[in-house]
Structure formats: structure tokens, C-alpha cells
Write a protein that holds these residues in place. Structure first.
Motif, short mmCIF file in Angstrom:
data_model
loop_
_atom_site.label_atom_id
_atom_site.label_comp_id
_atom_site.label_asym_id
_atom_site.label_seq_id
_atom_site.Cartn_x
_atom_site.Cartn_y
_atom_site.Cartn_z
N ASN A 106 -10.78 -2.35 -6.43
CA ASN A 106 -9.59 -2.66 -5.64
C ASN A 106 -9.95 -3.60 -4.49
O ASN A 106 -11.04 -3.50 -3.91
N ALA A 107 -9.00 -4.49 -4.17
CA ALA A 107 -9.17 -5.39 -3.03
C ALA A 107 -7.83 -5.57 -2.34
O ALA A 107 -6.77 -5.53 -2.99
N ARG A 108 -7.88 -5.77 -1.03
CA ARG A 108 -6.66 -5.98 -0.26
C ARG A 108 -6.90 -7.07 0.77
O ARG A 108 -7.95 -7.08 1.44
N VAL A 109 -5.94 -7.97 0.91
CA VAL A 109 -5.99 -9.05 1.90
C VAL A 109 -4.71 -9.00 2.72
O VAL A 109 -3.61 -8.99 2.15
N ARG A 110 -4.86 -8.97 4.04
CA ARG A 110 -3.70 -8.93 4.93
C ARG A 110 -3.80 -10.09 5.90
O ARG A 110 -4.78 -10.21 6.65
N LEU A 111 -2.78 -10.97 5.91
CA LEU A 111 -2.75 -12.15 6.75
C LEU A 111 -1.54 -12.06 7.68
O LEU A 111 -0.40 -12.00 7.22
N SER A 112 -1.79 -12.05 8.99
CA SER A 112 -0.71 -12.03 9.98
C SER A 112 -0.73 -13.34 10.75
O SER A 112 -1.79 -13.74 11.26
N PHE A 113 0.42 -14.00 10.86
CA PHE A 113 0.41 -15.35 11.42
C PHE A 113 1.79 -15.73 11.95
O PHE A 113 2.81 -15.11 11.61
N ALA A 114 1.79 -16.76 12.79
CA ALA A 114 3.04 -17.36 13.24
C ALA A 114 3.51 -18.34 12.18
O ALA A 114 2.75 -19.19 11.71
N TYR A 115 4.78 -18.21 11.80
CA TYR A 115 5.38 -19.02 10.74
C TYR A 115 6.48 -19.85 11.39
O TYR A 115 7.40 -19.31 12.02
N PHE A 116 6.38 -21.16 11.28
CA PHE A 116 7.31 -22.05 11.95
C PHE A 116 8.24 -22.74 10.95
O PHE A 116 7.78 -23.27 9.94
N LEU A 124 1.57 -11.27 5.37
CA LEU A 124 1.49 -11.34 3.91
C LEU A 124 0.33 -10.46 3.47
O LEU A 124 -0.82 -10.68 3.87
N THR A 125 0.62 -9.44 2.68
CA THR A 125 -0.40 -8.52 2.17
C THR A 125 -0.44 -8.61 0.65
O THR A 125 0.59 -8.45 -0.01
N ALA A 126 -1.62 -8.87 0.12
CA ALA A 126 -1.81 -8.94 -1.33
C ALA A 126 -2.88 -7.93 -1.73
O ALA A 126 -3.93 -7.86 -1.09
N ALA A 127 -2.61 -7.18 -2.78
CA ALA A 127 -3.55 -6.17 -3.27
C ALA A 127 -3.81 -6.39 -4.75
O ALA A 127 -2.87 -6.64 -5.53
N ALA A 128 -5.08 -6.31 -5.14
CA ALA A 128 -5.47 -6.47 -6.54
C ALA A 128 -6.19 -5.21 -6.99
O ALA A 128 -7.09 -4.71 -6.30
N SER A 129 -5.78 -4.70 -8.14
CA SER A 129 -6.37 -3.47 -8.66
C SER A 129 -6.47 -3.55 -10.18
O SER A 129 -5.87 -2.76 -10.91
N GLY A 130 -7.22 -4.52 -10.66
CA GLY A 130 -7.45 -4.65 -12.09
C GLY A 130 -6.19 -4.81 -12.90
O GLY A 130 -6.02 -4.14 -13.92
N GLY A 131 -5.28 -5.67 -12.46
CA GLY A 131 -4.03 -5.90 -13.19
C GLY A 131 -2.82 -5.31 -12.51
O GLY A 131 -1.71 -5.81 -12.67
#
Length: 266
Positions: free
Chosen positions: A93-103, A123-130
Motif C-alpha cells: 500500500n502507498a498513499r500520497v497527500r498533497l496540500s496546496f494553494a490552487y489559483f 489531493l490524496t491518492a492511494a494505491a493498493s495493488g489495483g
């Protein structure tokens, strides 16, 4: 050859749910709803699960993968980024969380004067083998005029800055982005807010807000009505808060909704 200490075996038999990096500030290019790349700086959290027999994760690989994807991020590539992290670190399993100012560039309602409005996005993206998933969150500043104040006052009505936060999980293969959630949030309020208003614009915004008074409850319900039948959305959460101008407290309303079943947890 330098020793790979992280790759050594561990004999305590304890698997870890998440191991990774937290609070990394990094420049990125994020696509907007029209496909235009917007420069921003994100606060980044990245993690993977760790099997019981593995001593540690190779943390440098998180930044290597992030750097490779930094200039091409949208909902689809965010999933690819998470999958790349999972593969590179050899985990389940992997998780990426990106918090940012969006203009986004906005036009003033009467003069058409151009300026950029800022929205807080995650934006949070999670990968768990499909079994992969994306979660979008946006916090949108708005203006609300109090219906009660308008109804009981001889002149005027109190108004305040409010914030509509929407968290949405897109349905499988659905095209949903921050712009869509921002539009729903702004439409729920008495008026959007703008970075630049000339006098004709200020007059228009003031009167438009007065003609469209809403409580926090109204704004939350407007969001639910707009989103609950949207087939692009599997689940969402709305949280609305007003920084009350005549009270020494804030007012809020919140709702969770699963679109497919209509289940809610108020």
C-alpha cells in the motif's frame, strides 16, 4: 558498497500501517479544469505500509518519485504517482497527500476585471495493488448574508465571511476536479468573494448577496442537493462554517453522504 541498513530483516513480527515522510514543501505544477498547468507549492505527505520482516523504508525514494511526477499532476497522474511509490518501495500500500494553494483566474461580475482567487486544496491518492482511490478536498471562501437579520431589521442585514469545505471521492473512471467542487461551493453562498472588485462590482456583489440570504444550514443543503445525484461522485462530505460578524462564535453545519445509497451521517 555501502550497507543497506533499512533493507535488513526485523525479527519483532510487527507490521506497520504507514511509514514515510511528512510535511515536505515542494514546488509542483497542478492542472486546472481546463488543462492549464498552475504553479504552486505543496505540503507533501507520502507513506507506505511496511511488512513485519522489513526493518525500514527507503525514504529517499519518496522524493525521487515525487520529483519525477512534479510537473504533470492531475487526478489520473496522482494515482500513477501513488502506484509508482508503491512499486519503487516494494510494498502493498502507498498513499500520497498533497496540500496546496490552487489559483483560478476570475472576472469581476460587472467590469470583468481579472484577478486570481485562491482556494485551499488537498489531493490524496492511494494505491493498493489495483484497489486505487483518489480523494479531493477544497476549502472555498464565500460571503453569506443572514436571513434572520434581514427579516427583522429596518435597514440592512449582517453578513460575514464563510468557508465551504467539500471532500469528494470520485466514482471509478469519473472525471471530477477541484473546479467542479469550487463551482458548487460558490453557488451555495450569498456571493463568491473576489480578489479584485471595482465600484460597480462591489455594488453588484453587495446587492446580490442581500437578495440571496443563506444560513450555514442552507449552504450545506445546497451543496448536498447539487452533489447527491452527480454520478461522478461516490461519496462526499460537506462542512460549512461562518465566522459570525455579530456573535462571539462561529456557526457550522456538516454532513456526510454516500451517493449510491443516500446514506448520511449528520
Amino acid at each position: 558498497m555501502l550497507p543497506d541498513v533499512q533493507g535488513l530483516p526485523d525479527e519483532r513480527g510487527v507490521a506497520l500501517d504507514e511509514v514515510g515522510i511528512d510535511g515536505l514543501r515542494y514546488p509542483l505544477l497542478i492542472a486546472d479544469g481546463q488543462g492549464i498547468k498552475r504553479e504552486t507549492v505543496a505540503t507533501v505527505d507520502m507513506s507506505v505500509s511496511l511488512e513485519a520482516g522489513v526493518k525500514g523504508a527507503h525514504l529517499s525514494r519518496f522524493v525521487e518519485v515525487l520529483h519525477a511526477w512534479r510537473d504533470q499532476l492531475d487526478a489520473t497522474t496522482a494515482l500513477s504517482l501513488a502506484e509508482d511509490v508503491r512499486t519503487r518501495l516494494g510494498t502493498s500500500n502507498a498513499r500520497v497527500r498533497l496540500s496546496f494553494a490552487y489559483f483560478l483566474e476570475r472576472r469581476a461580475p460587472i467590469t470583468g476585471a481579472r484577478s486570481f482567487s485562491e482556494y485551499e486544496c488537498t489531493l490524496t491518492a492511494a494505491a493498493s495493488g489495483g484497489a486505487n482511490s483518489v480523494l479531493l478536498q477544497v476549502r472555498v471562501p464565500v460571503t453569506s448574508v443572514c436571513p434572520c437579520s434581514k427579516a427583522i431589521s429596518d435597514r440592512g442585514a449582517h453578513n460575514q465571511r464563510g468557508y465551504v469545505t467539500i471532500e469528494a471521492r470520485p466514482a471509478v473512471d469519473a472525471q471530477l476536479w477541484f473546479d467542479d467542487l469550487i463551482d458548487v461551493a460558490e453557488a451555495s453562498a450569498s456571493s463568491p468573494v473576489y480578489a479584485l472588485l471595482k465600484r460597480p462590482d462591489e455594488r453588484h456583489v453587495t446587492m446580490a448577496g442581500y437578495d440571496n440570504p443563506v444560513f450555514v444550514e442552507d449552504m450545506a443543503r445546497h451543496v448536498v442537493v447539487a452533489m447527491r445525484s452527480d454520478k461522478r461522485i461516490a461519496r462526499f462530505r460537506v462542512h460549512v462554517v461562518n465566522d459570525e460578524s455579530i456573535h462571539n462564535h462561529a456557526a457550522f453545519a456538516r454532513l456526510d453522504w454516500t451517493v449510491a445509497t443516500g446514506d448520511k451521517d449528520a
